[in-house]
Design an enzyme around this catalytic site. Structure first.
Site, PDB file in Angstrom:
ATOM      1  N   SER A 135       8.547 -21.922  -1.129  1.00 40.85           N
ATOM      2  CA  SER A 135       8.652 -21.403  -2.491  1.00 40.85           C
ATOM      3  C   SER A 135       9.011 -22.554  -3.409  1.00 40.85           C
ATOM      4  O   SER A 135       9.683 -23.511  -2.987  1.00 40.85           O
ATOM      5  CB  SER A 135       9.740 -20.321  -2.577  1.00 40.85           C
ATOM      6  OG  SER A 135      10.010 -19.978  -3.931  1.00 40.85           O
ATOM      7  N   TYR A 148      18.521 -17.804  -1.141  1.00 40.46           N
ATOM      8  CA  TYR A 148      17.063 -17.864  -1.019  1.00 40.46           C
ATOM      9  C   TYR A 148      16.574 -19.296  -1.221  1.00 40.46           C
ATOM     10  O   TYR A 148      15.770 -19.815  -0.427  1.00 40.46           O
ATOM     11  CB  TYR A 148      16.421 -16.936  -2.048  1.00 40.46           C
ATOM     12  CG  TYR A 148      14.915 -16.932  -2.031  1.00 40.46           C
ATOM     13  CD1 TYR A 148      14.214 -16.262  -1.040  1.00 40.46           C
ATOM     14  CD2 TYR A 148      14.183 -17.605  -3.018  1.00 40.46           C
ATOM     15  CE1 TYR A 148      12.820 -16.254  -1.015  1.00 40.46           C
ATOM     16  CE2 TYR A 148      12.794 -17.600  -3.002  1.00 40.46           C
ATOM     17  CZ  TYR A 148      12.123 -16.927  -1.998  1.00 40.46           C
ATOM     18  OH  TYR A 148      10.749 -16.929  -1.986  1.00 40.46           O
TER      19      TYR A 148
END
Length: 267
Positions: A135, A148
């Site tokens: 990501s 995250y």
């Protein structure tokens, strides 16, 4: 006769994983998809004779071992493995509990490690490819997504260590780092974000991509295209790379935003 290539895709029941599975199947691969929801796997595999679902929790060591052994026993080989399973945990360090922190790392990082540990020997046999789905949150620090972001940043380094260690054995490892993509997970985030502002999910997507040069989120198949390239024969000298697929999000200079974009401050 060239044997049919076999790919294993985790998180294959939706989003990017499902798009990779469908794309690979359309290009002649045999694909095994896995995830924790059998009904989601069945929907992806429905009507596709070369997509096969195996329900498994890739955060559980025994499940990962069974998944890999069952795949190789049934199909005889592994040519590519895509680690697409992931979870989102929202919160700053101050607001994130230890359980939430551990959950993010267990699924996003440790799950990928366990998968790689089990498949490396099989990828050596085929000079195969391991692709992680990272990501841009692992490249640039987002607000209130500490666990995250850290898990995705660490995934990128895991991929690089595999690339360095396994290149001598013919194995390549790379990472694809998407920006906003229209997936089930992102849809849920947009619904929650939109509710807080009294706007629709589509308008929420427009808001979070307002500074993206291409002005929109990606579709899962656009990420799958990059993954397929890394899996295939046209990227044989690409190893340890992080391919950013974000519509230009991470190239924008924040200091130039007031000159080129209309930014409305939210209360």
């Amino acid at each position: 006769m060239t044997p049919q290539r076999v790919a294993l895709v985790t998180g294959g029941g939706s989003g990017i994983g499902a798009a990779v599975a469908r794309r690979a199947a359309s290009e002649g691969w045999t694909v095994v998809i896995t995830g924790r929801r059998p009904e989601a796997l069945a929907r992806v595999a429905d009507g596709a004779v070369s997509i096969h679902g195996i329900s498994a929790d890739v955060a559980e060591p025994d499940a990962v071992r069974r998944l890999v052994s069952d795949t190789v026993e049934r199909f005889g080989r592994l040519d590519a493995v895509v680690a697409s399973a992931g979870t989102m945990v929202v919160g700053s360090v101050a607001d994130t509990s230890l359980d939430e922190w551990n959950a993010a790392l267990r699924i996003n990082l440790t799950g990928a490690f366990m998968l790689a540990h089990e498949v490396i020997a099989h990828l050596r046999a085929t000079s195969g490819s391991f692709v992680g789905i990272g990501s841009i949150a692992g490249l640039r620090a987002p607000r209130e997504a500490s666990a995250y972001a850290v898990s995705k940043a660490a995934l990128g380094m895991l991929i690089q260590t595999i690339a360095v260690d396994e290149a001598q054995h013919g194995v390549r490892a790379n990472c694809v780092n998407p920006g906003w993509v229209r997936t089930e997970m992102a849809d849920a985030e947009m619904a929650e974000f939109g509710d807080s502002l009294g706007i629709s999910p589509d308008h929420a997507y427009a808001a979070v991509t307002s500074l993206v040069p291409q002005g929109r989120p990606a579709e899962p198949d656009e990420i799958a295209g990059a993954v397929m390239w890394l899996m295939g024969p046209d990227s044989t000298y690409v190893n340890g790379a992080g391919i950013t697929v974000d519509g230009g999000t991470t190239i924008v200079d924040p200091g130039s935003v007031p000159f080129h974009f209309d930014v409305t401050r939210r209360s």
